[in-house]
Structures are given as C-alpha cells and as structure tokens.
Design a protein around this motif. Structure first.
Motif, PDB file in Angstrom:
ATOM      1  N   LEU A 114       0.794  -1.171  -0.186  1.00 64.89           N
ATOM      2  CA  LEU A 114      -0.114  -0.019  -0.147  1.00 64.89           C
ATOM      3  C   LEU A 114       0.889   1.094  -0.015  1.00 64.89           C
ATOM      4  CD1 LEU A 114      -2.841  -1.217   2.607  1.00 64.89           C
ATOM      5  CD2 LEU A 114      -2.883  -0.863  -0.041  1.00 64.89           C
ATOM      6  N   ARG A 115       2.103   0.962   0.071  1.00 64.08           N
ATOM      7  CA  ARG A 115       2.905   2.309   0.000  1.00 64.08           C
ATOM      8  C   ARG A 115       3.485   2.681  -1.410  1.00 64.08           C
ATOM      9  NH1 ARG A 115       3.193   5.556   3.578  1.00 64.08           N
ATOM     10  NH2 ARG A 115       5.023   6.494   2.450  1.00 64.08           N
ATOM     11  N   ALA A 116       2.823   2.069  -2.294  1.00 61.50           N
ATOM     12  CA  ALA A 116       2.789   2.412  -3.959  1.00 61.50           C
ATOM     13  C   ALA A 116       2.442   3.722  -4.112  1.00 61.50           C
ATOM     14  CB  ALA A 116       1.939   1.331  -4.682  1.00 61.50           C
ATOM     15  N   PRO A 117       2.786   4.443  -4.925  1.00 61.02           N
ATOM     16  CA  PRO A 117       2.527   5.826  -5.286  1.00 61.02           C
ATOM     17  C   PRO A 117       1.457   5.945  -6.055  1.00 61.02           C
ATOM     18  CG  PRO A 117       4.103   5.211  -6.927  1.00 61.02           C
ATOM     19  CD  PRO A 117       4.144   4.054  -5.815  1.00 61.02           C
ATOM     20  N   SER A 118       0.718   7.175  -5.823  1.00 64.78           N
ATOM     21  CA  SER A 118      -0.642   7.296  -6.668  1.00 64.78           C
ATOM     22  C   SER A 118      -0.729   8.633  -6.894  1.00 64.78           C
ATOM     23  CB  SER A 118      -2.121   6.595  -5.976  1.00 64.78           C
ATOM     24  OG  SER A 118      -2.205   7.122  -4.666  1.00 64.78           O
ATOM     25  N   TRP A 119      -1.815   9.181  -7.757  1.00 60.98           N
ATOM     26  CA  TRP A 119      -1.975  10.545  -8.035  1.00 60.98           C
ATOM     27  C   TRP A 119      -2.549  11.172  -6.908  1.00 60.98           C
ATOM     28  CZ3 TRP A 119      -2.366  13.125 -12.884  1.00 60.98           C
ATOM     29  CH2 TRP A 119      -3.158  14.406 -12.983  1.00 60.98           C
ATOM     30  N   LYS A 120      -1.955  11.988  -6.220  1.00 55.30           N
ATOM     31  CA  LYS A 120      -2.587  12.831  -4.894  1.00 55.30           C
ATOM     32  C   LYS A 120      -2.944  12.048  -3.879  1.00 55.30           C
ATOM     33  CE  LYS A 120      -4.132  16.920  -7.688  1.00 55.30           C
ATOM     34  NZ  LYS A 120      -5.116  17.952  -7.791  1.00 55.30           N
ATOM     35  N   ASN A 121      -2.257  11.085  -3.764  1.00 60.64           N
ATOM     36  CA  ASN A 121      -2.474   9.786  -2.802  1.00 60.64           C
ATOM     37  C   ASN A 121      -4.018   9.508  -2.904  1.00 60.64           C
ATOM     38  OD1 ASN A 121      -1.644   8.300  -0.688  1.00 60.64           O
ATOM     39  ND2 ASN A 121      -2.609   9.689   0.828  1.00 60.64           N
ATOM     40  N   SER A 122      -4.510   9.185  -4.192  1.00 62.00           N
ATOM     41  CA  SER A 122      -5.850   8.952  -4.305  1.00 62.00           C
ATOM     42  C   SER A 122      -5.867   7.460  -3.906  1.00 62.00           C
ATOM     43  CB  SER A 122      -6.409   9.225  -5.616  1.00 62.00           C
ATOM     44  OG  SER A 122      -5.542   8.443  -6.570  1.00 62.00           O
TER      45      SER A 122
END
Length: 237
Positions: free
Chosen positions: A51-59
């Motif tokens: 769940l530490r994977a990156p995503s757009w604006k922490n979405s």
C-alpha cells in the motif's frame, strides 16, 4: 531492427530476493506453482507493505481481493466454466487491440517461446486452448488476487494501479514468492463480482496469481527477453 536481449534467461529465480535490484532482475511471470499455501501472516504483511505504492495525489484508487483456500478453488471452477461457455472476454475496461510493428514482433516472439517452453506445437489449437484456460485456474497458484476500482477508468488511474501491481510483484520476491499479472482475470467481471459480493460500481481491472514457484518446472525457467537499452532509452545532456 533491434535485437531482444536474452541476459535474463540465465538468472536463477529460486529463493528470496534480498535487494530491490535483485527483485527486479529475478521477477518474471511464473506459470507453474507448488500447491503449498502462502502463509496468512506473509500475505497480510505483503499487502500491507504494498500500500506504500505511489498514486495521483495519494488517491489510492485500488481495492484488493486476496482469495485462497476453498474460495480460490470455487473461483477457479466458475471462471473456467465461464471461459468454456464463451471465449469472448467482456471486461469492464477495453483491452488494447492495436500495436506498433515492433511491439507485435515482441508479442509474437513471446507467444512462440512460451508455447515452446510448455511443449505445445503452434498448430495444436486444442493444447493452446487448454493452456489458455490455465489462466482461470491461476496456473495452480494457491492464491488469486483481483484488483478492482470504483474510480473512473482512465490513463492516470491505470498508471497508479500499474505502480501498485509492480510493487506487489517486487515485494513478493522478498518472500520467495512468484507472481504472474493477468488481464485474463478481468475477462469475466460479472463472475468475480457475484462470487465476491462486490457492487456493480466496483470494476475489475486485472488479476494476479501468487504462490511458491515450482523450482524444477521447465516453464518457470523461461524468462521473457528485453530490448537493449540503446533501442528504447535516450540520454540527453
């Protein structure tokens, strides 16, 4: 025409990856698994870390469904039955159909090599169809993973979920686990939603088979070649 690098074909994928670099170079699609279950503490730790994977604006646009045991067996049975009824997929998102010529070459080359590793003749349609059905029994893996989203499916959501998927696969190597990402597991989303009790708003994006690789499997010794860095990467200064 560029040449395909075969350096990864000699890499040993057995055992545990102890570094990010080792995980990258030993990760490849595993299509033959031991029946040994993946321990619950390992599964929980693996997906907690992923769940530490990156995503757009922490979405964090993903939802993850980890299926093992009797539920996994039932899912395999239902998906195989559905695939036998109709080979035409009905995914929630459109699968790509058009590819540049160099990509087509790589895809054809991959298909020939996988069938060769599996001992299947190109003209043997019955054997090829049977091998394709193995997608829906998770290639024998004891754990099946379905990734869904309630977000609008677009390019950037796909980027986020791709980052998440790769994070899972690389982390799995640190536990000595093998994986294979599968678009096929999104082919019949109505089966997945019904069996897992998901809302219609939850779209099935892709799946992943997860488990301990069979170390003596000829199929698992096959590593997909990659292009040379000079063919795909340009450096500027």
């Amino acid at each position: 025409m560029s040449s395909l690098s075969s350096e990864t074909e000699s890499i040993d994928i057995s055992g545990i990856a102890s570094s990010v670099e080792e995980a990258i170079f030993t990760r490849h699609s595993i299509r033959d698994y031991l029946s040994k279950p993946v321990e619950d503490p390992i599964l929980k730790e693996l997906f907690s870390k992923s769940l530490r994977a990156p995503s757009w604006k922490n979405s964090q646009p993903w939802k993850v469904h980890v299926v093992s045991g009797a539920k996994r067996d039932r899912m395999a049975e239902l998906l195989q039955e559905r695939a036998k009824q109709s080979e035409t997929p009905v995914p929630d998102t459109i699968w790509p159909t058009g590819f540049p010529s160099d990509a087509k070459r790589r895809m054809f080359d991959l298909g020939m090599k996988i069938y060769g590793a599996a001992g299947i003749e190109r003209k043997d349609k019955e054997a090829r169809d049977k091998f394709m059905l193995r997608n829906f029994e998770f290639f024998g893996a004891p754990t099946a993973v379905f990734i869904t989203t309630e977000f609008e499916l677009n390019f950037y959501i796909a980027l986020d979920i791709g980052c998440f998927l790769n994070t899972i696969m690389l982390l799995a190597r640190s536990y000595g686990l093998g994986t294979v990402p599968q678009a096929a597991l999104s082919a019949f989303p109505e089966v997945v939603r019904k069996e897992l009790g998901l809302a219609e708003s939850e779209k099935v994006v892709c799946g992943l088979s997860l488990g301990y690789p069979k170390p003596d499997s000829v199929l698992n010794k096959f590593h997909t070649p990659r292009e040379e860095v000079s063919d795909l990467v340009k450096f500027y200064s």
